[in-house]
Design a protein around this motif. Structure first.
Motif, PDB file in Angstrom:
ATOM      1  N   THR A  56      37.433  53.409  42.052  1.00 39.25           N
ATOM      2  CA  THR A  56      38.751  53.071  42.570  1.00 39.25           C
ATOM      3  C   THR A  56      39.801  53.462  41.549  1.00 39.25           C
ATOM      4  OG1 THR A  56      37.885  51.203  43.845  1.00 39.25           O
ATOM      5  CG2 THR A  56      40.243  51.221  43.403  1.00 39.25           C
ATOM      6  N   ARG A  57      40.811  54.192  42.000  1.00 36.08           N
ATOM      7  CA  ARG A  57      41.936  54.571  41.148  1.00 36.08           C
ATOM      8  C   ARG A  57      43.142  53.729  41.546  1.00 36.08           C
ATOM      9  NH1 ARG A  57      41.285  59.253  38.208  1.00 36.08           N
ATOM     10  NH2 ARG A  57      39.440  60.492  38.697  1.00 36.08           N
ATOM     11  N   GLU A  58      43.920  53.349  40.542  1.00 35.94           N
ATOM     12  CA  GLU A  58      45.034  52.446  40.776  1.00 35.94           C
ATOM     13  C   GLU A  58      46.358  53.189  40.659  1.00 35.94           C
ATOM     14  OE1 GLU A  58      45.134  47.914  39.780  1.00 35.94           O
ATOM     15  OE2 GLU A  58      45.947  48.994  38.042  1.00 35.94           O
ATOM     16  N   LEU A  59      47.237  52.946  41.634  1.00 29.87           N
ATOM     17  CA  LEU A  59      48.592  53.484  41.621  1.00 29.87           C
ATOM     18  C   LEU A  59      49.569  52.330  41.421  1.00 29.87           C
ATOM     19  CD1 LEU A  59      48.467  55.866  44.731  1.00 29.87           C
ATOM     20  CD2 LEU A  59      48.251  56.521  42.330  1.00 29.87           C
ATOM     21  N   GLU A  60      50.450  52.459  40.442  1.00 27.57           N
ATOM     22  CA  GLU A  60      51.431  51.399  40.194  1.00 27.57           C
ATOM     23  C   GLU A  60      52.646  51.608  41.076  1.00 27.57           C
ATOM     24  OE1 GLU A  60      53.452  48.933  36.518  1.00 27.57           O
ATOM     25  OE2 GLU A  60      52.012  50.543  36.139  1.00 27.57           O
ATOM     26  N   ALA A  61      53.071  50.554  41.760  1.00 29.78           N
ATOM     27  CA  ALA A  61      54.175  50.658  42.707  1.00 29.78           C
ATOM     28  C   ALA A  61      55.515  50.539  42.004  1.00 29.78           C
ATOM     29  CB  ALA A  61      54.049  49.575  43.767  1.00 29.78           C
ATOM     30  N   LEU A  62      56.441  51.408  42.386  1.00 30.30           N
ATOM     31  CA  LEU A  62      57.832  51.318  41.957  1.00 30.30           C
ATOM     32  C   LEU A  62      58.625  50.540  42.999  1.00 30.30           C
ATOM     33  CD1 LEU A  62      58.572  55.019  40.878  1.00 30.30           C
ATOM     34  CD2 LEU A  62      57.936  53.106  39.390  1.00 30.30           C
ATOM     35  N   ASP A  63      59.643  49.813  42.541  1.00 33.88           N
ATOM     36  CA  ASP A  63      60.595  49.234  43.483  1.00 33.88           C
ATOM     37  C   ASP A  63      61.424  50.369  44.073  1.00 33.88           C
ATOM     38  OD1 ASP A  63      59.884  46.536  43.181  1.00 33.88           O
ATOM     39  OD2 ASP A  63      61.100  46.355  41.374  1.00 33.88           O
ATOM     40  N   ILE A  64      61.409  50.506  45.370  1.00 32.16           N
ATOM     41  CA  ILE A  64      62.029  51.644  46.022  1.00 32.16           C
ATOM     42  C   ILE A  64      63.550  51.623  45.871  1.00 32.16           C
ATOM     43  CG2 ILE A  64      62.343  50.587  48.304  1.00 32.16           C
ATOM     44  CD1 ILE A  64      61.273  53.236  49.499  1.00 32.16           C
TER      45      ILE A  64
END
Length: 209
Positions: A56-64
């Motif tokens: 599993t690879r993790e993507l960090e979310a940005l506040d849009i």
């Protein structure tokens, strides 16, 4: 017209748009889209029967915001009554069919995904009708092979809607709570039948909230 798509094994496969190969591929895509194919967790299996890696690879979310989302689409925020149409409004492409606006109810499927899709012929507008944030991973329309290097995840707060450019890859809406959310969705009446183009990953991705 020849349509090229990639399966979970990473090989390129061709199908004729409107032919039996296209219909079979679209049926596979729609099974996953409706939550009937891809099973996340131990022993992940694709709708077509192939297996997915346990990695599993993790993507960090940005506040849009309008600037960081601009390569992928537009952020549609509330405006004052009486404002005239300009470039800040959603620039829509809906001329290839019958527009369809509906409220889409999604069950909670967590923050992980193993497939990403795009619609080449239409823009798509999405937004939650309820007071909960949600998440989406995207890649630009000119990306041929979506990957960790060219995808970006976003957190979309309540009251904010998005418009995806034609061809923008997207996985979502995703959310971890509550059990279900309703989303306003503007696309074409046959988008999910004739313009649902899939890419299957060999590994699972998860969005870090």
């Amino acid at each position: 017209k020849r349509l090229l798509w990639r399966g979970r094994e990473g090989s390129a496969r061709g199908g004729l748009a409107g032919g039996s190969g296209r219909r079979a591929r679209d049926a596979w895509c729609r099974r996953d889209y409706r939550g009937e194919g891809l099973k996340l967790g131990g022993g992940r299996v694709a709708a077509g029967g192939s297996t997915m890696s346990d990695a599993t690879r993790e993507l960090e979310a940005l506040d849009i915001d309008k600037e960081n989302f601009a390569p992928f689409g537009q952020v549609i925020s509330p405006t004052g009554d009486g404002k005239h149409f300009d470039e800040t409004d959603a620039q829509l492409v809906l001329d290839k069919g019958i527009p369809r606006f509906y409220i889409m109810r999604l069950e909670r499927r967590g923050m992980a995904f193993g497939r990403i899709v795009h619609h080449a012929k239409v823009t798509q507008c999405l937004g939650s009708t309820q007071g909960q944030p949600w998440y989406m991973a995207v890649a630009k329309s000119d990306v041929e092979t979506p990957s960790e290097e060219n995808m970006q995840a976003f957190r979309i707060p309540p009251g904010v809607y998005i418009k995806l450019h034609c061809g923008t890859w997207h996985a979502g809406p995703l959310f971890d709570t509550p059990d279900q959310l309703d989303f306003a969705n503007l696309e074409l009446s046959d988008t999910n039948e004739v313009d649902f183009n899939c890419f299957d990953f060999e590994e699972e991705y998860s969005i870090k909230a």
